[in-house]
Motif scaffolding. Sequence first.
Motif, PDB file in Angstrom:
ATOM      1  N   HIS A   1      11.418   2.042   2.346  1.00 33.09           N
ATOM      2  CA  HIS A   1      11.573   1.991   0.896  1.00 33.09           C
ATOM      3  C   HIS A   1      10.906   3.209   0.279  1.00 33.09           C
ATOM      4  CE1 HIS A   1      11.046  -0.650  -2.982  1.00 33.09           C
ATOM      5  NE2 HIS A   1      11.881   0.359  -3.149  1.00 33.09           N
TER       6      HIS A   1
ATOM      7  N   HIS B   1       7.142   3.504   1.940  1.00 36.41           N
ATOM      8  CA  HIS B   1       6.514   2.470   2.759  1.00 36.41           C
ATOM      9  C   HIS B   1       7.603   1.696   3.476  1.00 36.41           C
ATOM     10  CE1 HIS B   1       7.440   0.593  -1.130  1.00 36.41           C
ATOM     11  NE2 HIS B   1       7.705  -0.487  -0.414  1.00 36.41           N
TER      12      HIS B   1
ATOM     13  N   ASP C   1       8.979  -2.231   4.261  1.00 35.80           N
ATOM     14  CA  ASP C   1       8.862  -3.647   3.917  1.00 35.80           C
ATOM     15  C   ASP C   1       9.246  -4.471   5.137  1.00 35.80           C
ATOM     16  OD1 ASP C   1       8.071  -3.714   1.066  1.00 35.80           O
ATOM     17  OD2 ASP C   1       9.886  -2.505   0.835  1.00 35.80           O
TER      18      ASP C   1
HETATM   19 MN    MN Z   1       8.992  -2.100  -1.065  1.00 37.85          MN
END
Ligand code: MN
Length: 197
Positions: free
Chosen positions: A35, A41, A43
Amino acid sequence: MKVPTAKNTFDHSGELRRSRSSGPAKRPRFVVQKHDASTVHYDFRIEVGNVLKSWAVPKGPSTDPGKKRLMIPTEDHALEYADFEGVIPEGKYGAGTVLVWDCGCYRNITEKDGEIQPIDEALAAGHVLIQLFGKKLKGGYALQRTGSGADARWLLVKMDDQYADARRNPVSTEPKSVLTGRTIRQIATNADEDAAS
Ligand code: MN
């Protein structure tokens, strides 16, 4: 982390026999979405009941049992979100570009008193062992909660099994979508072209 004992290791023929005798046993799913939002990052989401339990993993999962990866709990997501890849527009929750970095099913191997502990109880207790059957991530992973309340954090650690590999580093060497083969840049660019046409 320790390897699960022999009686708990995945056995293909045993699985097949069980699923034949008890109808179609559908395994719960997991997904890891890269993401690119305010920060990049990963998820990490697992199907539990009718939602995806979710954590943000800043550095992404590792295949090295010596690496502990921080997981920050985030909101439950709908099961359908596991297949989402694309661009979330500015102003919406999660605005940014989403790439399905890995997906597959998982098996809960958390034990308590010699039995498999239901996944929701294991989550509540803050200690979960799962085997992943993804394209990039395979084998056992431990999810361990540290701290409590609003300060709760989790750590994601590869279990030391046949899929452990300290040198592989798939986050950097295998960046593309397992659904479409695209890079995060290509997903973002396609969305721009769609919007322009
Ligand atoms: Mn996210």
